[in-house]
Design a protein around this motif. Structure first.
Motif, PDB file in Angstrom:
ATOM      1  N   UNK A 153       0.817  -1.210   0.000  1.00 42.40           N
ATOM      2  CA  UNK A 153       0.000   0.000   0.000  1.00 42.40           C
ATOM      3  C   UNK A 153       0.853   1.264   0.000  1.00 42.40           C
ATOM      4  N   UNK A 154       2.052   1.190   0.580  1.00 45.00           N
ATOM      5  CA  UNK A 154       2.919   2.373   0.575  1.00 45.00           C
ATOM      6  C   UNK A 154       3.375   2.723  -0.840  1.00 45.00           C
ATOM      7  N   UNK A 155       3.309   1.758  -1.750  1.00 42.60           N
ATOM      8  CA  UNK A 155       3.677   2.018  -3.142  1.00 42.60           C
ATOM      9  C   UNK A 155       2.565   2.655  -3.951  1.00 42.60           C
ATOM     10  N   UNK A 156       1.377   2.801  -3.359  1.00 46.63           N
ATOM     11  CA  UNK A 156       0.249   3.439  -4.047  1.00 46.63           C
ATOM     12  C   UNK A 156       0.235   4.913  -3.640  1.00 46.63           C
ATOM     13  N   UNK A 157       0.512   5.805  -4.560  1.00 45.94           N
ATOM     14  CA  UNK A 157       0.638   7.227  -4.246  1.00 45.94           C
ATOM     15  C   UNK A 157      -0.705   7.934  -4.089  1.00 45.94           C
ATOM     16  N   UNK A 158      -1.730   7.424  -4.737  1.00 38.97           N
ATOM     17  CA  UNK A 158      -3.055   8.049  -4.673  1.00 38.97           C
ATOM     18  C   UNK A 158      -3.743   7.638  -3.374  1.00 38.97           C
ATOM     19  N   UNK A 159      -3.884   8.580  -2.435  1.00 40.50           N
ATOM     20  CA  UNK A 159      -4.469   8.255  -1.131  1.00 40.50           C
ATOM     21  C   UNK A 159      -5.916   7.770  -1.254  1.00 40.50           C
ATOM     22  N   UNK A 162      -5.831   4.210  -2.468  1.00 38.70           N
ATOM     23  CA  UNK A 162      -5.270   3.307  -1.467  1.00 38.70           C
ATOM     24  C   UNK A 162      -6.279   3.005  -0.359  1.00 38.70           C
ATOM     25  N   UNK A 163      -6.884   4.048   0.192  1.00 34.05           N
ATOM     26  CA  UNK A 163      -7.832   3.862   1.292  1.00 34.05           C
ATOM     27  C   UNK A 163      -9.047   3.074   0.841  1.00 34.05           C
ATOM     28  N   UNK A 164      -9.579   3.414  -0.330  1.00 29.93           N
ATOM     29  CA  UNK A 164     -10.797   2.736  -0.784  1.00 29.93           C
ATOM     30  C   UNK A 164     -10.540   1.311  -1.242  1.00 29.93           C
ATOM     31  N   UNK A 165      -9.348   1.045  -1.754  1.00 29.94           N
ATOM     32  CA  UNK A 165      -9.009  -0.335  -2.104  1.00 29.94           C
ATOM     33  C   UNK A 165      -9.036  -1.214  -0.856  1.00 29.94           C
ATOM     34  N   UNK A 214      -7.075  -7.685   8.986  1.00 31.42           N
ATOM     35  CA  UNK A 214      -6.362  -6.730   9.829  1.00 31.42           C
ATOM     36  C   UNK A 214      -5.193  -6.100   9.090  1.00 31.42           C
ATOM     37  N   UNK A 215      -4.457  -6.922   8.334  1.00 31.58           N
ATOM     38  CA  UNK A 215      -3.320  -6.398   7.566  1.00 31.58           C
ATOM     39  C   UNK A 215      -3.793  -5.410   6.501  1.00 31.58           C
ATOM     40  N   UNK A 216      -4.918  -5.694   5.850  1.00 31.86           N
ATOM     41  CA  UNK A 216      -5.473  -4.773   4.855  1.00 31.86           C
ATOM     42  C   UNK A 216      -5.905  -3.467   5.514  1.00 31.86           C
ATOM     43  N   UNK A 217      -6.513  -3.571   6.690  1.00 35.16           N
ATOM     44  CA  UNK A 217      -6.943  -2.373   7.417  1.00 35.16           C
ATOM     45  C   UNK A 217      -5.756  -1.482   7.761  1.00 35.16           C
ATOM     46  N   UNK A 222      -5.670   2.397   8.188  1.00 37.27           N
ATOM     47  CA  UNK A 222      -6.452   2.305   9.411  1.00 37.27           C
ATOM     48  C   UNK A 222      -5.571   2.468  10.638  1.00 37.27           C
ATOM     49  N   UNK A 223      -6.134   3.030  11.693  1.00 33.23           N
ATOM     50  CA  UNK A 223      -5.385   3.301  12.920  1.00 33.23           C
ATOM     51  C   UNK A 223      -5.656   2.177  13.914  1.00 33.23           C
ATOM     52  N   UNK A 224      -4.630   1.452  14.271  1.00 25.60           N
ATOM     53  CA  UNK A 224      -4.793   0.350  15.217  1.00 25.60           C
ATOM     54  C   UNK A 224      -3.522  -0.467  15.287  1.00 25.60           C
ATOM     55  N   UNK A 225      -3.632  -1.656  15.822  1.00 24.82           N
ATOM     56  CA  UNK A 225      -2.462  -2.506  15.974  1.00 24.82           C
ATOM     57  C   UNK A 225      -2.840  -3.966  15.981  1.00 24.82           C
ATOM     58  N   UNK A 226      -1.965  -4.788  16.551  1.00 23.85           N
ATOM     59  CA  UNK A 226      -2.129  -6.242  16.464  1.00 23.85           C
ATOM     60  C   UNK A 226      -2.612  -6.863  17.766  1.00 23.85           C
ATOM     61  N   UNK A 227      -2.848  -6.075  18.812  1.00 18.53           N
ATOM     62  CA  UNK A 227      -3.305  -6.652  20.072  1.00 18.53           C
ATOM     63  C   UNK A 227      -4.619  -7.405  19.902  1.00 18.53           C
ATOM     64  N   UNK A 228      -5.668  -6.668  19.546  1.00 18.07           N
ATOM     65  CA  UNK A 228      -6.990  -7.289  19.422  1.00 18.07           C
ATOM     66  C   UNK A 228      -7.022  -8.382  18.356  1.00 18.07           C
TER      67      UNK A 228
END
Length: 320
Positions: A153-159, A162-165, A214-217, A222-228
Motif C-alpha cells: 500500500x505504501x507504493x500506491x501514491x493516490x491516497x 489506497x484507502x478505498x481499495x 487486519x493487515x489490509x486495514x 487504518x489506525x490500530x495494531x495487532x493486540x486485538x
C-alpha cells in the motif's frame, strides 16, 4: 511525537473500529498516552534524562483503563517500551499503575469472557504444546501479512485509491464473514455458546482471513495494531484446534481452555512479550488463573518458536 497525535489517534482509532476496520484501539491508545509523557519532557517539565520514564508512565496510566489491569500494562511498558527495568522506570510505572488502579476501583470494568473455567487435565498437556506451536506459526503469518501489505500500500501514491481499495476489500470480507467486523471480540462468545453450530471450513476461514483483514486495514491507513486481532485470531485457532480434535480424534477438549491458550500463544508471539500476554489473557475470564501453568508454558513456547521462524531482528526491521 507531536501533541496532535493524542486526539488524532483516539479519533482515528475509534473511527477505524466502529466502521468495521478489522483491528483494535489498544495500540492507538498506547501511542496517544505515550505522546503525553513525551510532550511533558519536551516542554521541560522534567529533564530529558527521564523521557523514557515519562513515556512509560503515560502508557501505564492510560492503557490500564482499557485493559482493566494495571499489572498487564506495567509489564507491557517494561517488556516492550523500556525493554529494561531500573529504579526510575520501576517507580514511574508503579506510581502510574496505582493511579490507574484507583480509577478502576471506581469504574469496575466488565469481564471480557464471562465464562468460568472448570478445570484442566494433564492429559491435555500435549495438545496445549501443539497449539502453542501453531499459535507461534500463526503469529508469523500475521506479521508477514502486515509487513507485506504495508509495503504494497505504501507504493500506491493516490491516497483516495489506497484507502478505498483497502476499505472495499475488507468490507466484502465482512459482508461474507461478519465475525471479522471491527476488533471481533464479539465473535468469541457465540462460538462458546454454540460450539457445534459452525463448520470446520468456516472456522478455518476465520483463522486465515482475520489476519488478512487486519493487515489490509492497517496497510490501507487504518489506525490500530495487532493486540486485538492477535487475541481474537488466536481464540479462533484454539477453538478450531479443539473442534478438530473432538470431532476427528475422539477427544473431549474444553473449548474455553483452548480458546484462551490459543489467544495467549498468538499474542505472545506477535508482540514478543510473553509476560504481558500471560497476564492479559489471565484477565479475560473470571478465573482464568486456573489455567496459569498451561498458559505460562504456551506463552514462552510460542514466543521462542516464532523467534526461530522469524528472528526478532528481522521482525523489527520489517515492522519499520
Amino acid at each position: 511525537m507531536p501533541l496532535f497525535k493524542i486526539p488524532s489517534h483516539f479519533i482515528n482509532g475509534f473511527l477505524t473500529v466502529i466502521f468495521g476496520g478489522s483491528t483494535g484501539i489498544e495500540v492507538s491508545t498506547v501511542v496517544a498516552s505515550a505522546t503525553i509523557g513525551n510532550n511533558i519532557c519536551q516542554n521541560r517539565f522534567s529533564p530529558n534524562l527521564y523521557k523514557l520514564e515519562l513515556i512509560c508512565a503515560g502508557v501505564v496510566a492510560g492503557v490500564s483503563i482499557l485493559f482493566g489491569s494495571p499489572i498487564v500494562v506495567w509489564l507491557f511498558a517494561v517488556e516492550v517500551i523500556a525493554k529494561k527495568l531500573n529504579k526510575s522506570i520501576f517507580v514511574s510505572c508503579t506510581m502510574s499503575a496505582m493511579v490507574a488502579w484507583g480509577f478502576l476501583l471506581v469504574m469496575k470494568p466488565d469481564i471480557f469472557l464471562d465464562y468460568r473455567i472448570t478445570d484442566w487435565k494433564w492429559s491435555s498437556f500435549p495438545f496445549f504444546i501443539v497449539l502453542s506451536l501453531l499459535g507461534g506459526t500463526l503469529s508469523v503469518y500475521f506479521t508477514l501479512l502486515v509487513t507485506r501489505l504495508k509495503n504494497f500500500f505504501s507504493g500506491i501514491n493516490n491516497n483516495f485509491f489506497r484507502v478505498n481499495l483497502g476499505a472495499i476489500t475488507v468490507g466484502l470480507m465482512i459482508l461474507e464473514f461478519p465475525f471479522l467486523y471491527g476488533d471481533s471480540y464479539h465473535a468469541l462468545a457465540p462460538l462458546l455458546q454454540h460450539p457445534t453450530q459452525y463448520s470446520m471450513l468456516f472456522l478455518l476461514s476465520l483463522v486465515i482471513l482475520k489476519p488478512l483483514a487486519s493487515a489490509l486495514t492497517l496497510g490501507a491507513g487504518g489506525d490500530g495494531g495487532v493486540f486485538a486481532p492477535s487475541i481474537v485470531v488466536g481464540g479462533f485457532l484454539g477453538f478450531l484446534f479443539a473442534y478438530v480434535c473432538n470431532n476427528y480424534l475422539g477427544t473431549s477438549l474444553i473449548y474455553l481452555n483452548f480458546m484462551l491458550v490459543g489467544a495467549l500463544a498468538t499474542l505472545s508471539a506477535s508482540i514478543y512479550a510473553p509476560l504481558t500476554a500471560l497476564f492479559l489473557v489471565c484477565n479475560l475470564a473470571p478465573n482464568a488463573y486456573v489455567l496459569f501453568f498451561p498458559l505460562l508454558m504456551a506463552s514462552f513456547i510460542s514466543r521462542y518458536f516464532a523467534g526461530k521462524l522469524l528472528p526478532y531482528n528481522v521482525y523489527t526491521y520489517q515492522m519499520k
